[in-house]
Design an enzyme around this catalytic site. Structure first.
Site, PDB file in Angstrom:
ATOM      1  N   ARG A 174       0.564  -1.067   0.009  1.00 48.41           N
ATOM      2  CA  ARG A 174       0.074  -0.143   0.242  1.00 48.41           C
ATOM      3  C   ARG A 174       1.071   1.085   0.313  1.00 48.41           C
ATOM      4  O   ARG A 174       0.359   2.517   0.322  1.00 48.41           O
ATOM      5  CB  ARG A 174      -0.995  -0.258   1.121  1.00 48.41           C
ATOM      6  CG  ARG A 174      -2.055  -0.641   0.944  1.00 48.41           C
ATOM      7  CD  ARG A 174      -2.991  -1.658  -0.088  1.00 48.41           C
ATOM      8  NE  ARG A 174      -3.638  -1.992   0.167  1.00 48.41           N
ATOM      9  CZ  ARG A 174      -3.556  -3.715  -0.323  1.00 48.41           C
ATOM     10  NH1 ARG A 174      -2.427  -3.549  -1.402  1.00 48.41           N
ATOM     11  NH2 ARG A 174      -4.234  -4.654  -0.430  1.00 48.41           N
ATOM     12  N   SER A 251     -10.838   1.012   3.507  1.00 44.61           N
ATOM     13  CA  SER A 251      -9.491   0.786   4.963  1.00 44.61           C
ATOM     14  C   SER A 251      -9.304   1.728   5.306  1.00 44.61           C
ATOM     15  O   SER A 251      -8.103   2.344   4.896  1.00 44.61           O
ATOM     16  CB  SER A 251      -8.710  -0.947   4.490  1.00 44.61           C
ATOM     17  OG  SER A 251      -9.539  -1.437   3.458  1.00 44.61           O
ATOM     18  N   GLU A 355      -3.823   4.411   6.496  1.00 43.92           N
ATOM     19  CA  GLU A 355      -4.149   4.537   4.812  1.00 43.92           C
ATOM     20  C   GLU A 355      -3.962   5.182   4.507  1.00 43.92           C
ATOM     21  O   GLU A 355      -3.859   6.091   2.732  1.00 43.92           O
ATOM     22  CB  GLU A 355      -4.531   3.160   4.677  1.00 43.92           C
ATOM     23  CG  GLU A 355      -4.512   2.726   2.466  1.00 43.92           C
ATOM     24  CD  GLU A 355      -4.987   1.078   2.532  1.00 43.92           C
ATOM     25  OE1 GLU A 355      -5.701   1.322   1.396  1.00 43.92           O
ATOM     26  OE2 GLU A 355      -5.390   0.514   3.593  1.00 43.92           O
TER      27      GLU A 355
END
Length: 363
Positions: A174, A251, A355
């Site tokens: 990520r 998320s 995130e």
């Protein structure tokens, strides 16, 4: 504050449409964020000219496309928000070339409809094509880094435009060298496709089981896309204006990777708190990846926490999503994120990392 008239004059020849006092809440999937001057760029030429002009004038720039991975302060942004609204998509024999502002799920849908495979596991992810390499977007066993052929970048220091190979981008879980960096603007991406219409190998157990497949099998891309969209919708991960569980950034925390030497310590802490149960983990480079959603739920923060009267809640479908129930501000989301992160760290000794990109706020 940056004077609107000055910005409008500066950008008068760039091809951008400049608007004052735009609520950024309307441009993000979390639906929070205060006012800002926005320059809408519908062509790559306008995008390049606009960023070059603002950088030369020393005016702060916030790049925004789909707005699905941003948490922006309630006071807004003191600078110019450059909205990337380029959306051209072209297919070759074994690849797709998409401009940065092209809605990502639209790219996936078009690829599947044209008979290509490879992108279907990334169905239903909000945001833009240009953001996918920045975040190294991934889902259901597939990451953009596995598919990317090249990225067209505007170097903000030199003003040059060039194509960069994946090896230059420092991809990780990520993340990439493009994330949390102002050095370059993504203008376009080129991704490899399967011309035979077969999906990527199915690596994610839940998806494989849904399709009656074994790990490593392939299926027609259209069937995999349908299954992925169904699974994501069940978790509140497909945008729906009527469903506050989808008023999120997806998320909110990444799955933490714990170094091998700390795994026994973390495992002991978890079992001390929740008992001798199966802990959800995945193999990872340089450690073991723990499920952030599992950790949150077993730390005592269940679906819908802190309750139905709160303006922010964990999704009622998926504990990893922090959601705006209709009237929340950025400060409310930050408070909930801090509460959840502190609880997981106190109980299990794992510090969760956000995130989304934060603008004007810090956890």
């Amino acid at each position: 504050m940056v004077a609107f008239d000055n910005v409008r004059e500066l950008l008068s020849s760039t091809g951008a449409q400049v608007r004052a006092g735009v609520s950024l809440a309307g441009l993000t999937t979390l639906r929070v964020g205060g006012p800002a001057t926005v320059a809408d760029c519908t062509t790559t030429a306008a995008l390049v000219a606009t960023v070059r002009a603002l950088d030369s004038a020393g005016i702060p720039v916030l790049l925004l496309a789909g707005g699905s991975n941003l948490l922006i302060a309630d006071r807004g942004f003191d600078g110019v928000v450059v909205r990337i609204a380029t959306d051209a998509v072209e297919f070759g024999a074994d690849h797709v070339l998409a401009e940065a502002g092209a809605p990502w799920d639209g790219v996936v849908a078009a690829a599947v409809a044209a008979g290509f495979g490879g992108l279907e596991c990334l169905s239903g992810i909000p945001g833009s094509a240009g953001a996918t390499p920045v975040q190294n977007v991934g889902a259901y066993g597939v990451e953009v880094a596995q598919l990317l052929r090249r990225v067209q970048l505007l170097d903000r220091a030199s003003g040059d435009i060039r194509w960069a190979a994946p090896a230059e981008l420092g991809f990780g879980y990520r993340t990439s060298m493009l994330k949390h960096s102002d050095q370059a603007v993504v203008l376009a991406v080129e991704l490899a496709l399967n011309p035979d219409g077969a999906s990527a190998p199915l690596r994610y157990g839940e998806l494989a089981r849904t399709l009656g497949a074994d790990a490593g099998d392939t299926r027609p891309a259209a069937a995999v896309r349908e299954a992925v969209l169904r699974l994501r919708a069940g978790k509140g991960m497909v945008l729906d204006a009527a469903d506050h569980d989808t008023w999120s950034a997806g998320s909110f925390f990444t799955n933490p990777v714990v170094p091998h030497e700390r795994v026994p310590e973390v495992t002991a802490a978890i079992r001390k708190y929740v008992g001798d149960i199966t802990i959800v983990t995945y193999p990872a480079e340089n450690g073991v990846k723990f499920s952030a959603g599992w950790l949150i739920e077993h730390a005592g923060f269940g679906k819908g926490f802190p309750g139905p009267d709160s303006v922010v809640r964990l999704s009622t479908k998926h504990t990893l999503a922090l959601t705006n129930r209709g009237s929340a501000g950025a400060a409310d989301l930050v408070e909930l994120a801090r509460t959840v992160r502190a609880g997981v760290e106190q109980r299990f000794g794992i510090r969760l990392e956000p995130e989304p990109v934060t603008v004007g706020v810090q956890l």
